[in-house]
Design an enzyme around this catalytic site. Structure first.
Site, PDB file in Angstrom:
ATOM      1  N   SER A 237       0.840  -1.193   0.000  1.00  0.00           N
ATOM      2  CA  SER A 237       0.000   0.000   0.000  1.00  0.00           C
ATOM      3  C   SER A 237       0.875   1.242   0.000  1.00  0.00           C
ATOM      4  CB  SER A 237      -0.902   0.003   1.227  1.00  0.00           C
ATOM      5  OG  SER A 237      -0.124   0.268   2.374  1.00  0.00           O
ATOM      6  N   LYS A 238       0.218   2.387   0.040  1.00  0.00           N
ATOM      7  CA  LYS A 238       0.958   3.664  -0.047  1.00  0.00           C
ATOM      8  C   LYS A 238       2.023   3.769   1.033  1.00  0.00           C
ATOM      9  CE  LYS A 238      -3.031   3.389  -1.155  1.00  0.00           C
ATOM     10  NZ  LYS A 238      -3.824   2.480  -0.359  1.00  0.00           N
TER      11      LYS A 238
END
Length: 465
Positions: A237-238
């Site tokens: 994820s980010k």
RNA sequence: GUCCCCAUCGUCUAGCCUGGCCCAGGACAUCGGCCUUUCACGCCGAAAACAGGGGUUCAAAUCCCCUUGGGGACGCCA
């Protein structure tokens, strides 16, 4: 029957590497089989879906070279089809209207939770609030007992207990289909033969199988590929930094490096590491797809990128570098000089940005000396040596690398200096720093006049004793 | 918590289905060396794994079971 695969992203952001990997697998599978690859946008979440995001996704796919044969279809434009299918299920008794409000449901869910339970809704409150003008959802009536089997190409038969599957919603109160319903209706009506998607969807699959059966559609071949994890073994994820494909593009990565890297995450072909697109198409099969999750290893991507930068034709790399230079205010043409530069710089670059950032001195009209380099190598005792080199180079009628070598050999011999003693000062004089391609290559690229001018300039900045 | 999936070097993986050729191969990264005009490239080499425990078998990384660990899912999100 011709193979038809699809990539079905939800347009809630740009294309991230996990999605790209799924797209690549589907694309490779279709191309390998000579079939079709369909792009479908799953935009039934009206809150989060954006047109901009669709564009970002298609741009990224185009950049990667993942061409699609049909689409992009938008689920938001197919509402009638879903509604028609929902009505079909209503008529056949496979589905029913449910009038419970989301709020009421929330409450029930919390109650269950406080008991340490998960709400398994099996139509008990369907008729609550029932009335002619009361909004409702449509739910699929699922079996109360027995098992639901999912045939997965990668994992074999996966069995779920019917009690695990509640009467899930297929049509929301706004008339939009839910994910599971839209997927099935689309895959069925678009004649998708192979569904290759992330592992996280395996849990949805019993629901989808139920829909296929209720609708009398054939279940396509399913293959649930495991996910890509970050270095901490958590779903990518980010938090893990750059995860979007454009981010890598912006950081100077080549699409073939990304394709190569992502293909090898969960798929392999013996010991081979480097694959051209054509090779991937030829060699990709589901048989060689693994079952365990893969950690995204940025260093390997970087290595692949440097491999492609080194081995791609310099003309091609040059064309990619030119716009990057332009952004930095450096206008250069695709000429022989640039090709020569790229040939040298690509040997030591991991990304296109590395080339961009180390090219300046080739085009600078005035050399900026790094302080440390200047102080260390441009000292008074080297002044006569540089002057000697200038004189000898000036006399060359043919300024080629052979002749330059001879000049340097001569200077080395006459002054009993090693090449290292001469090369570094010359390098600083020509490039302003201590790091560059081979000194003769640099001179060859700069040309006689520029070399002499720069050497003279260096001589002029060296203080006398 | 419940359900589902997964398990070979730090990482990607080969081998597993069809046990013996595996005291486990390749690649990235790491470390050492060579090359060398700097930085790189390149070349050579080293270290590094079958999660644990039970079975089955003459023989198990490979088959079975359990444990442990990791991931995922439990929405009128997708």
């Amino acid at each position: 029957m011709t193979v038809r695969t699809r990539f079905a992203p939800s347009p809630t952001g740009s294309l991230h590497v996990g999605g790209a990997r799924t797209a690549i697998f589907n694309w490779l599978f279709a191309r390998h089989a000579g079939g079709q690859f369909i792009l479908r946008v799953e935009d039934t979440d009206r809150e989060r879906s954006t047109e901009e995001s669709i564009l970002e996704i298609t741009d990224a796919m185009e950049w990667l070279g993942l061409d699609w044969d049909e689409g992009p279809f938008r689920q938001s434009e197919r509402l009638e089809i879903y509604q028609k299918h929902a009505n079909l299920l209503l008529d056949s008794g496979h589905a029913y209207k449910c009038y419970v409000t989301p709020e009421e449901l929330d409450e029930k869910r919390k109650e269950a939770q406080s008991r340490g339970d998960v709400l398994h809704y099996k139509r008990e409150w369907a008729k609550l609030n029932e009335g002619p003008d009361v909004p409702y959802v449509i739910r699929l009536q699922t079996p109360d007992e027995g098992t639901i089997e999912v045939q997965d190409k990668l994992r074999g038969t996966v069995t779920f207990d019917a009690t695990e599957v509640d009467d899930f919603i297929i049509l929301k109160r706004d008339g939009f289909p839910t994910y599971n319903f839209a997927v099935v209706v689309d895959d069925a009506t678009m004649n998708i033969t192979h569904v290759i998607r992330g592992d996280d969807h395996l849990i949805n699959t019993p629901r989808q199988v139920l829909i296929y059966k209720s609708l009398n559609y054939e279940v396509p071949t399913l293959a649930h590929v495991s996910m890509i994890l970050g270095s901490d073994n958590k779903r990518l994820s980010k938090r893990h930094g750059a995860t979007s494909v454009v981010a890598y593009k912006d950081r100077g990565y080549l699409p073939e490096a990304i394709i190569n890297f992502l293909s090898r995450l969960g798929w392999s072909y013996g010991d081979q590491e480097i694959f051209s697109k054509e090779e991937l198409i030829e060699k990709f099969t589901l048989d060689n797809v693994g079952k365990s999750a893969a950690v995204f290893n940025e260093e390997k991507l970087e290595w692949l990128n440097s491999h492609y930068i080194k081995n791609d034709p310099p003309e091609k790399i040059a064309e990619l570098v030119i716009p990057l230079l332009k952004e930095n205010g450096l206008e250069v043409e695709l000429d022989e000089k640039l090709i020569k530069i790229i040939k040298e710089l690509s040997q030591r670059a991991k990304t296109l940005l590395d080339i961009r950032d180390s090219i300046n001195y080739f085009y600078a009209s005035e050399i900026e000396f790094e302080e440390k380099a200047k102080n260390k190598f441009l000292k008074s005792e080297i002044k006569p040596v540089l002057q000697d080199i200038v004189d000898k180079l000036s006399n060359l009628s043919d300024f080629n690398m052979d002749e330059m070598h001879k000049v340097f050999d001569q200077v080395m011999e006459e002054r009993e200096l090693k090449l290292g003693k001469i090369a570094q000062p010359v390098r600083v004089a020509l490039t302003g720093g201590t790091v560059s391609p081979g000194i003769f290559e640099v001179m060859d690229i700069l040309g006689k006049d520029e070399v002499i001018a720069r050497l003279n300039n260096a001589i002029s900045v060296i203080p006398n004793e």
